[in-house]
Scaffold this active site. Structure first.
Site, PDB file in Angstrom:
ATOM      1  N   GLN A  76       0.638  -1.205   0.289  1.00  0.00           N
ATOM      2  CA  GLN A  76       0.149   0.018  -0.016  1.00  0.00           C
ATOM      3  C   GLN A  76       0.915   1.058   0.083  1.00  0.00           C
ATOM      4  O   GLN A  76       1.073   1.934   1.006  1.00  0.00           O
ATOM      5  CB  GLN A  76      -0.860  -0.042   1.364  1.00  0.00           C
ATOM      6  CG  GLN A  76      -1.989  -1.067   1.062  1.00  0.00           C
ATOM      7  CD  GLN A  76      -3.182  -0.276   0.394  1.00  0.00           C
ATOM      8  OE1 GLN A  76      -3.346   0.692   0.158  1.00  0.00           O
ATOM      9  NE2 GLN A  76      -4.333  -1.348   0.042  1.00  0.00           N
ATOM     10  N   SER A  77       1.477   1.367  -0.982  1.00  0.00           N
ATOM     11  CA  SER A  77       2.626   2.449  -1.023  1.00  0.00           C
ATOM     12  C   SER A  77       2.090   3.715  -1.497  1.00  0.00           C
ATOM     13  O   SER A  77       1.909   3.907  -2.927  1.00  0.00           O
ATOM     14  CB  SER A  77       3.738   1.912  -1.854  1.00  0.00           C
ATOM     15  OG  SER A  77       4.547   3.224  -2.009  1.00  0.00           O
ATOM     16  N   ASN A  78       2.146   4.711  -0.798  1.00  0.00           N
ATOM     17  CA  ASN A  78       2.045   6.154  -1.221  1.00  0.00           C
ATOM     18  C   ASN A  78       2.929   6.494  -2.393  1.00  0.00           C
ATOM     19  O   ASN A  78       2.426   7.256  -3.270  1.00  0.00           O
ATOM     20  CB  ASN A  78       2.039   7.359  -0.341  1.00  0.00           C
ATOM     21  CG  ASN A  78       1.043   6.897   0.873  1.00  0.00           C
ATOM     22  OD1 ASN A  78      -0.034   6.837   0.457  1.00  0.00           O
ATOM     23  ND2 ASN A  78       1.523   6.731   2.135  1.00  0.00           N
TER      24      ASN A  78
END
Ligand SMILES: Cc1ncc(COP(=O)(O)O)c(C=O)c1O
Length: 348
Positions: A76-78
């Site tokens: 879940q990488s910004n």
């Protein structure tokens, strides 16, 4: 310090992000006056800190004639979301290497940033387990891209090398100018600290500009020692890239590891409290992985009297709110829904 205009850069940040007081939150906590630097409002799909780093990383990529970006982050990488978002703007291919915390954790149907990889049209996702696997997987992808005649550029996890961290040196200069304009003397900055580039860049920029404003990083994944080592190492590289002669003192690196909880991206009750408090007092959405834990740390340090009444503290809001929707169930349990009724007053 060199002028930042001497580095390859794309301009994505066209105006300073707001530096705004948080009077209701400050009152509720009864400690220092809190100001929030709204880097969550930076341009790029969903906002957040990586846009500042990507001005320099993508600037460097384009200066080298790249037509493809490869980067890596958590599932879940910004950072992956924003790299992809700016790749779309620049017309570049974009491939993502996603690190699973445990094998099988990647869910192609997950919400939050994972959904946005799909919406923004990532060219491919490669899922790997174990931190050491990201770099080889990116190299492998690069070989595959070259075999197709592409010219790939690799951005490390979180955009955290000296090129990316230069974006947060730019933020330090922006903040110094804002403080001067608003005639504000602040005592402390607080920032979440993950892959280290944000804190390292801020420290390098402040040092290069001759500011002694203390910065506390609140760690999101590691304990004090390893985090301080990686922030210091990267800050030194960034200071050197910026052409600042005097080395940054080791004592300027402060990374507090007390608020990580059970691990990276795993919720803590204090994070939940902090996210709820800031939402309900200031109407600002923090995130569960970075800023929620950093604010939990800020609140605790206020309660312990480390940050005191009469002082002014700037909290750097680095963004990340898409991840709230990954933890919706936990937040719903903690903050029950408001009463709802139809127009006849019947409960819904
Ligand atoms: C929303 C948000 N805040 C803070 C950070 C931490 O920044 P850094 O990785 O540069 O330490 C990240 C990194 O991914 C992030 O996405």
């Amino acid at each position: 310090m060199k002028s930042l205009s001497s580095f390859p850069r794309r301009i994505y940040v066209t105006e300073p992000t707001p530096l705004q007081p948080a009077p209701r939150l400050s009152r509720l906590l009864g400690g220092p006056q809190i100001y929030i630097k709204r880097d969550d409002l930076l341009p790029g799909a969903g906002g957040g800190n990586k846009t500042r780093k990507l001005e320099f990383s993508i600037g460097d990529a384009l200066a080298q004639g790249a037509d493809t970006l490869i980067t890596s982050g958590a599932i879940q990488s910004n950072h992956c979301r924003l790299t992809l978002s700016w790749a779309r703007v620049e017309g570049l291919e974009c491939h993502l290497v996603l690190l699973e915390p445990v094998p099988g954790a990647f869910d192609p149907e997950a919400g939050g940033n994972n959904f946005l990889y799909q919406l923004l049209g990532a060219d491919s996702l490669r899922i790997v387990s174990g931190r050491g696997q990201a770099a080889p997987a990116m190299e492998q992808l690069a070989r595959e891209c070259r075999a197709r005649g592409r010219n790939p550029y690799l951005i490390p996890v979180g955009g955290s090398n000296a090129v990316g961290a230069t974006g947060y040196a730019a933020c330090a200069l922006e903040l110094i100018a804002q403080l001067r304009q608003q005639d504000l003397q602040v005592d402390h900055l607080v920032v979440p600290s993950g892959s280290a580039g944000t804190q390292a860049g801020l420290l390098a920029g402040l040092w290069g500009a001759g500011s002694s404003l203390p910065v506390t990083g609140v760690n999101v994944s590691r304990g004090r020692e390893p985090q301080e080592r990686s922030v210091y190492e990267l800050a030194l590289q960034t200071v050197s890239r910026l052409g600042v002669e005097s080395p940054l003192p080791r004592e300027s690196v402060d990374c507090n590891g007390d608020y990580v909880g059970p691990g990276y991206a795993l919720p803590t009750p204090e994070m939940m409290e902090a996210v709820g408090l800031v939402a309900r007092s200031e109407g600002i959405l923090l995130d569960p992985v970075y800023t929620g834990k950093a604010m939990a740390g800020t609140i605790d340090l206020i309660r312990k009297g480390v940050f005191r009444k009469g002082q002014k503290v700037v909290f750097i809001h680095t963004g990340g709110s898409p991840a709230l929707y990954v933890h919706m169930d936990a937040f719903r349990r903690r903050f029950p829904p408001p009463p709802a009724s139809d127009s006849a007053g019947k409960k819904r």
